[in-house]
Design a protein around this motif. Sequence first.
Motif, mmCIF file in Angstrom:
data_model
loop_
_atom_site.group_PDB
_atom_site.id
_atom_site.type_symbol
_atom_site.label_atom_id
_atom_site.label_comp_id
_atom_site.label_asym_id
_atom_site.label_seq_id
_atom_site.Cartn_x
_atom_site.Cartn_y
_atom_site.Cartn_z
ATOM 1 N N GLU A 83 8.900 102.138 21.597
ATOM 2 C CA GLU A 83 10.023 102.346 22.518
ATOM 3 C C GLU A 83 9.537 102.653 23.934
ATOM 4 O OE1 GLU A 83 13.187 101.669 21.945
ATOM 5 O OE2 GLU A 83 12.571 101.044 19.937
ATOM 6 N N VAL A 84 8.523 103.501 24.039
ATOM 7 C CA VAL A 84 7.975 103.836 25.357
ATOM 8 C C VAL A 84 7.385 102.580 26.001
ATOM 9 C CG1 VAL A 84 6.118 105.106 26.536
ATOM 10 C CG2 VAL A 84 7.522 106.264 24.818
ATOM 11 N N ALA A 85 6.610 101.840 25.234
ATOM 12 C CA ALA A 85 5.931 100.652 25.759
ATOM 13 C C ALA A 85 6.922 99.606 26.261
ATOM 14 C CB ALA A 85 5.018 100.054 24.695
ATOM 15 N N ALA A 86 8.063 99.494 25.610
ATOM 16 C CA ALA A 86 9.057 98.508 26.036
ATOM 17 C C ALA A 86 9.625 98.832 27.418
ATOM 18 C CB ALA A 86 10.187 98.426 25.012
ATOM 19 N N ARG A 87 9.548 100.095 27.828
ATOM 20 C CA ARG A 87 10.055 100.495 29.142
ATOM 21 C C ARG A 87 8.986 100.429 30.241
ATOM 22 N NH1 ARG A 87 12.135 104.654 25.815
ATOM 23 N NH2 ARG A 87 10.641 106.117 26.687
ATOM 24 N N LEU A 88 7.713 100.554 29.850
ATOM 25 C CA LEU A 88 6.633 100.587 30.843
ATOM 26 C C LEU A 88 6.310 99.191 31.370
ATOM 27 C CD1 LEU A 88 4.016 102.992 29.196
ATOM 28 C CD2 LEU A 88 5.572 103.502 31.076
ATOM 29 N N PRO A 89 6.036 99.071 32.661
ATOM 30 C CA PRO A 89 5.538 97.796 33.166
ATOM 31 C C PRO A 89 4.170 97.491 32.550
ATOM 32 C CG PRO A 89 6.158 99.247 34.974
ATOM 33 C CD PRO A 89 6.212 100.054 33.721
ATOM 34 N N HIS A 90 3.982 96.246 32.163
ATOM 35 C CA HIS A 90 2.712 95.773 31.624
ATOM 36 C C HIS A 90 2.180 94.671 32.536
ATOM 37 C CE1 HIS A 90 3.918 97.959 28.079
ATOM 38 N NE2 HIS A 90 2.827 97.596 27.430
ATOM 39 N N TYR A 91 0.858 94.675 32.700
ATOM 40 C CA TYR A 91 0.172 93.670 33.494
ATOM 41 C C TYR A 91 -0.872 93.016 32.604
ATOM 42 C CZ TYR A 91 2.495 96.170 37.181
ATOM 43 O OH TYR A 91 3.467 96.754 37.964
ATOM 44 N N VAL A 92 -0.746 91.708 32.415
ATOM 45 C CA VAL A 92 -1.662 90.964 31.553
ATOM 46 C C VAL A 92 -2.634 90.203 32.443
ATOM 47 C CG1 VAL A 92 -1.884 89.233 29.739
ATOM 48 C CG2 VAL A 92 0.114 90.743 29.782
ATOM 49 N N LEU A 93 -3.906 90.538 32.330
ATOM 50 C CA LEU A 93 -4.942 89.893 33.128
ATOM 51 C C LEU A 93 -5.336 88.588 32.441
ATOM 52 C CD1 LEU A 93 -6.847 90.155 35.561
ATOM 53 C CD2 LEU A 93 -8.431 91.356 34.064
ATOM 54 N N THR A 98 0.646 81.318 31.047
ATOM 55 C CA THR A 98 1.677 80.916 32.006
ATOM 56 C C THR A 98 2.990 81.648 31.787
ATOM 57 O OG1 THR A 98 2.284 79.059 30.587
ATOM 58 C CG2 THR A 98 0.687 78.624 32.352
ATOM 59 N N SER A 99 3.138 82.294 30.615
ATOM 60 C CA SER A 99 4.357 83.058 30.366
ATOM 61 C C SER A 99 4.060 84.182 29.381
ATOM 62 C CB SER A 99 5.466 82.153 29.809
ATOM 63 O OG SER A 99 5.089 81.654 28.545
ATOM 64 N N VAL A 100 4.914 85.201 29.411
ATOM 65 C CA VAL A 100 4.813 86.344 28.508
ATOM 66 C C VAL A 100 6.210 86.686 28.008
ATOM 67 C CG1 VAL A 100 2.698 87.353 29.467
ATOM 68 C CG2 VAL A 100 4.880 87.905 30.506
ATOM 69 N N ALA A 101 6.285 87.233 26.791
ATOM 70 C CA ALA A 101 7.586 87.534 26.192
ATOM 71 C C ALA A 101 7.917 89.026 26.191
ATOM 72 C CB ALA A 101 7.631 87.000 24.750
ATOM 73 N N TRP A 102 6.901 89.878 26.303
ATOM 74 C CA TRP A 102 7.142 91.327 26.253
ATOM 75 C C TRP A 102 7.971 91.735 27.458
ATOM 76 C CZ3 TRP A 102 6.852 94.744 22.540
ATOM 77 C CH2 TRP A 102 6.864 96.114 22.847
ATOM 78 N N PRO A 103 8.956 92.654 27.271
ATOM 79 C CA PRO A 103 9.789 93.079 28.402
ATOM 80 C C PRO A 103 8.962 93.696 29.535
ATOM 81 C CG PRO A 103 10.506 94.132 26.340
ATOM 82 C CD PRO A 103 9.276 93.354 26.033
ATOM 83 N N ASN A 104 9.415 93.494 30.754
ATOM 84 C CA ASN A 104 8.836 94.154 31.928
ATOM 85 C C ASN A 104 7.336 93.871 32.065
ATOM 86 O OD1 ASN A 104 9.079 95.688 34.234
ATOM 87 N ND2 ASN A 104 8.987 97.647 33.178
ATOM 88 N N THR A 105 6.947 92.627 31.821
ATOM 89 C CA THR A 105 5.539 92.240 31.841
ATOM 90 C C THR A 105 5.321 91.111 32.840
ATOM 91 O OG1 THR A 105 5.251 92.868 29.532
ATOM 92 C CG2 THR A 105 3.648 91.330 30.413
ATOM 93 N N ARG A 106 4.184 91.192 33.532
ATOM 94 C CA ARG A 106 3.842 90.090 34.426
ATOM 95 C C ARG A 106 2.357 89.791 34.310
ATOM 96 N NH1 ARG A 106 2.245 90.375 40.122
ATOM 97 N NH2 ARG A 106 1.538 92.475 40.460
ATOM 98 N N ILE A 107 2.015 88.575 34.620
ATOM 99 C CA ILE A 107 0.635 88.107 34.553
ATOM 100 C C ILE A 107 -0.032 88.363 35.897
ATOM 101 C CG2 ILE A 107 -0.836 86.073 34.256
ATOM 102 C CD1 ILE A 107 1.514 84.908 32.547
#
Length: 191
Positions: A83-93, A98-107
């Motif tokens: 639940e916490v992780a779904a709210r936190l911004p994630h950055y995938v290096l 070209t795309s990500v499915a996890w909420p609040n995530t950017r490459i």
Amino acid sequence: MRKLIAAFKISVDGRTEGPEGYADWVRSWADDYGLTPQVDACVLGAGMYRTYEQYWTAIRNEPGTPHWIDDTPPTPGEIEWAEVAARLPHYVLSRTLTSVAWPNTRIVRGLDEIADLKRRPGKDIYLMGGAPTAAGALEAGLVDELRLIVHPLLAGEGPALFATTQLRHGLELHDVRRMSDGRLSLVYGIR
């Protein structure tokens, strides 16, 4: 400046996973590091992202269903982290995703973007892996702290946490704590 904190669950011989491609000795992927109140963003590499997204989505969607690692239901700590992780911004290096499915995530495409993230206002950043991403960030001088949960076994085969690290890095022990089942929690500052 925000700290980048790399945290891993490893074997005594420094393995992050066994030959099957995962750490079958880890019984819970909950935040045993005490990072949840301290961080407001997560960084991970493309290799780890695929499994991470699948694993935590399954726990969020079906918290009572056994997971694929050892066929046991998620722990309360894992349900909380999902639940916490779904709210936190994630950055995938990644240079290739070209795309990500996890909420609040950017490459993000390079470590320079992680350095920029550290300069922005906010809480600390949790670098959760994988091992090559952590080694690259350490080599670039971006990792400020290393938190390890050391499991009492010799894994033998499998990738070592810092197998690709080329430079020597001094560590300063900030905390050590004995956990259940003979595990150790170690917190090091990077010199």
